[in-house]
Scaffold this active site. Sequence first.
Site, mmCIF file in Angstrom:
data_model
loop_
_atom_site.group_PDB
_atom_site.id
_atom_site.type_symbol
_atom_site.label_atom_id
_atom_site.label_comp_id
_atom_site.label_asym_id
_atom_site.label_seq_id
_atom_site.Cartn_x
_atom_site.Cartn_y
_atom_site.Cartn_z
ATOM 1 N N ASP A 105 0.967 -0.946 -0.089
ATOM 2 C CA ASP A 105 0.050 0.140 -0.002
ATOM 3 C C ASP A 105 0.848 1.244 0.010
ATOM 4 O O ASP A 105 2.092 1.133 0.212
ATOM 5 C CB ASP A 105 -0.765 0.072 1.218
ATOM 6 C CG ASP A 105 -2.072 0.941 1.119
ATOM 7 O OD1 ASP A 105 -2.261 1.485 0.120
ATOM 8 O OD2 ASP A 105 -2.617 1.040 2.138
ATOM 9 N N ASP A 137 -9.082 3.919 -2.160
ATOM 10 C CA ASP A 137 -9.897 4.259 -1.058
ATOM 11 C C ASP A 137 -11.011 4.852 -1.634
ATOM 12 O O ASP A 137 -11.338 6.044 -1.551
ATOM 13 C CB ASP A 137 -9.233 5.521 -0.368
ATOM 14 C CG ASP A 137 -7.876 5.065 0.294
ATOM 15 O OD1 ASP A 137 -7.702 3.718 0.447
ATOM 16 O OD2 ASP A 137 -7.093 5.814 0.922
ATOM 17 N N GLU A 169 2.812 4.947 -4.130
ATOM 18 C CA GLU A 169 2.641 5.708 -5.403
ATOM 19 C C GLU A 169 4.143 6.486 -5.670
ATOM 20 O O GLU A 169 4.325 6.683 -6.706
ATOM 21 C CB GLU A 169 1.540 6.815 -5.254
ATOM 22 C CG GLU A 169 0.037 6.311 -5.244
ATOM 23 C CD GLU A 169 -0.301 5.479 -4.061
ATOM 24 O OE1 GLU A 169 -1.010 4.541 -4.021
ATOM 25 O OE2 GLU A 169 0.252 5.903 -3.037
#
Length: 812
Positions: A532, A608, A535
């Site tokens: 997670d 999300d 990015e």
Amino acid sequence: MWRLALSSSRSPQSLIVSESDAGAKNLGKPVEDEAVDKNIFKDCSKIAFYRRQKQQLSKKSTYRALLDSVTAGKESTRFQIINEAAKVPLLAEVYGIEGNIFRLKINEETPLKPRYEVPDVLTSKPSTVRLISCSGDTGSLVLANGKGDLKCHITANPFKIDLVSEEDVVMSINSLGQLYFEQLQIPPKQSRATKENEEDTSDDTTQENQEELGLWEEKFRNFVDVKDNGPASIGLDFSLHGFEHVYGIPQHAESHQLKNTSDGDAYRLYNLDVYGYKIHDKMGIYGSVPYLLAHKLGRTLGIFWLNASETLVEINTEPAVKYALTQTGPVAAKQKVRSQTDVHWMSESGIIDVFLLTGPTPSDVFKQYSYLTGTQAMPPLFSLGYHQCRWNYEDEHDVKAVDAGFDEHDIPYDVMWLDIEHTEGKRYFTWDKKRFPNPKRMQELLRSKKRKLVVISDPHIKIDPDYLVYAKAKEQGFFVRNHEGGDFEGVCWPGLSSYLDFTSPKVRQWYSSLFAFSVYQGSTDILYIWNDMNEPSVFRGPELTMQKNAIHHGNWEHRELHNIYGFYQQMATAEGLIQRSKGKERPFVLTRSFFAGSQKYGAVWTGDNTAEWSYLKISIPMLLTLSVTGISFCGADVGGFIGNPEAELLVRWYQAGAYQPFFRGHATKDTKRREPWLFGEEHTQLIQEAIRERYTLLPYWYSLFYSAHVASQPVMRPLWVEFPDELETFGVEDEYMLGSALLVHPVTEPKATVVDVFLPGSNEVWYDSKTFSHWKGACTVKIPVALDTFHLPSINHGPKILTAGLPWWRSG
């Protein structure tokens, strides 16, 4: 030191940072809204290379090909291109690649230093086929493949390439004159002395104009991006003749069919941590696949733009006009004008490296793309079952109670998940000694029921000399560096952190070794991984990510490779799980950030999302887009990660999620608990039926993934893929096919009593799974639905429809 005070929301936008010593840096003011604050992120008007390209292209400066410079080598045909204004030559290379693929590369002929070319995405060096030079008109060059049915027709002045299939021009490159290439430059301070007697190459830009165009420095909010070699952006246009329907370029919370863009509203490919992203928006979110498909009756094409820097894509579709007036000399004539879609790619840096996938069928294009980037990894069977996740299950007792709840209510599931709180102070590869004192015992409990455990491992590493992972990485220089040469430091869940440089093969090799059972204490062979925040997410960084002038392996700036960072973490994680089992078991790795080729390493989800009906609805086109761009193992958080779903929405989401490739329930920590049995007996039974439906079809799911793995066919397919000759299917995004047999139409509206289901295929017969009533295809039928409209299909009867539960199989 910095202290972090986190609100109950997981949003980095709700992060409050306070300074506890005078030497700490200002990380910005807190933002306390849970929903996405779009002011944190750039729109096109704030992206300097977009402004520069739009301004320069308005001047209509053109390139011409120097065909007297053509050289034909074993692998490619090369020639120079020159801009009449800049007078600096570029080198163009055209390749023929096995399987009816063309490749075009454009680079500086003599760059100041090498420009970044994306490594590791292509599975291997593509096998080339020699292109045959055919005689063209004066001022043109024709290159044909061996069969002669595909040709590149290169026009010298102005420079243009037409892709011709059986005498039909299907695609034109640079027909709009949008080729753009900024050469690397010596910084002004260094070049001033040497350029006193030379021609100025700065295009007479004033200091004020240089700041506006972000040539050497680009400002956004409180951040300044310093560019050592000045602007380096590239751009090129592609005209798709006869095409009105284009798809791809995930990830956006948008329709499956790409929409026309207006000035300042391009599709953005830039991996960002966008909590509660806005739907029907072209802003970039967690992942980027710079790959676009176009489809029309009789032909499918693909454009794969291999560039990992920030990229913008403009789309303009002009539908077919039956007749248009054209002027030929003094005589006006009527001429039929066919549709056309123009696609304009712009990237901040790198080179132009584009693959043209010529199809001609959807299946052919899927195979051509997977030949380049790889097929979907074959998942382990357990990962196709249901996954139960929450931020966070509090402790071993909580895990045991939730696990027992599934047994008590006779609801099947395969995987329990643990989020960041399972670690010792957000130190990955550790366990909180109070909450999870005996992780092996907990895993043995799950193993006894043939279940698995997934835990989270993010790319940021807490700065703590006593934390072994940090100390080892620090000692070996394994972190991304800042522009000054020290370790890059940013704030994320653990507080002040450094970020592993996964672009380095040595770092990936070391990171993979951390999953060995002897190193990762408390892990067992039923533990799998979730990547997670990759990015990468950097709280209080520009746009909540890493500064573009951070330095990676090979001294490449982050701007060159931003979109591929998460790809590399998933690669290293998957390899670690393979190594720990000595190659005997298939890995399972879920990643939030991704790039072209991520399908080789595991699964992806849509991030999300929010517990609202509109997010349930948008999940379908989002997953269809991922599916046609190679990533078959994809899903959306059931119930919505943010907020509290009403019972009806939760039931409908389970019914929809049971027919999406990756099936996981997940929720943020400030939401009410929502295990499937907490919404009353009626709703528990409906959720139970939905999950059981998933398991009933598990052999079918497994077969579809095998087909994706070996034959490149998507698991979840838009109707146009299965019915490519039916125009009515091209824009459908509220229903889809699972494989070639099962049509799925989820219910995505509250209190629905009837659903309009389009049945494609004029020669098809569709069967209702409950009543075995049947309909001929090529019509729309009204299907009555209730909340319990969810029935088991009979595979023996061939394809059916599923209406949030009602599967229909297709005959024949």
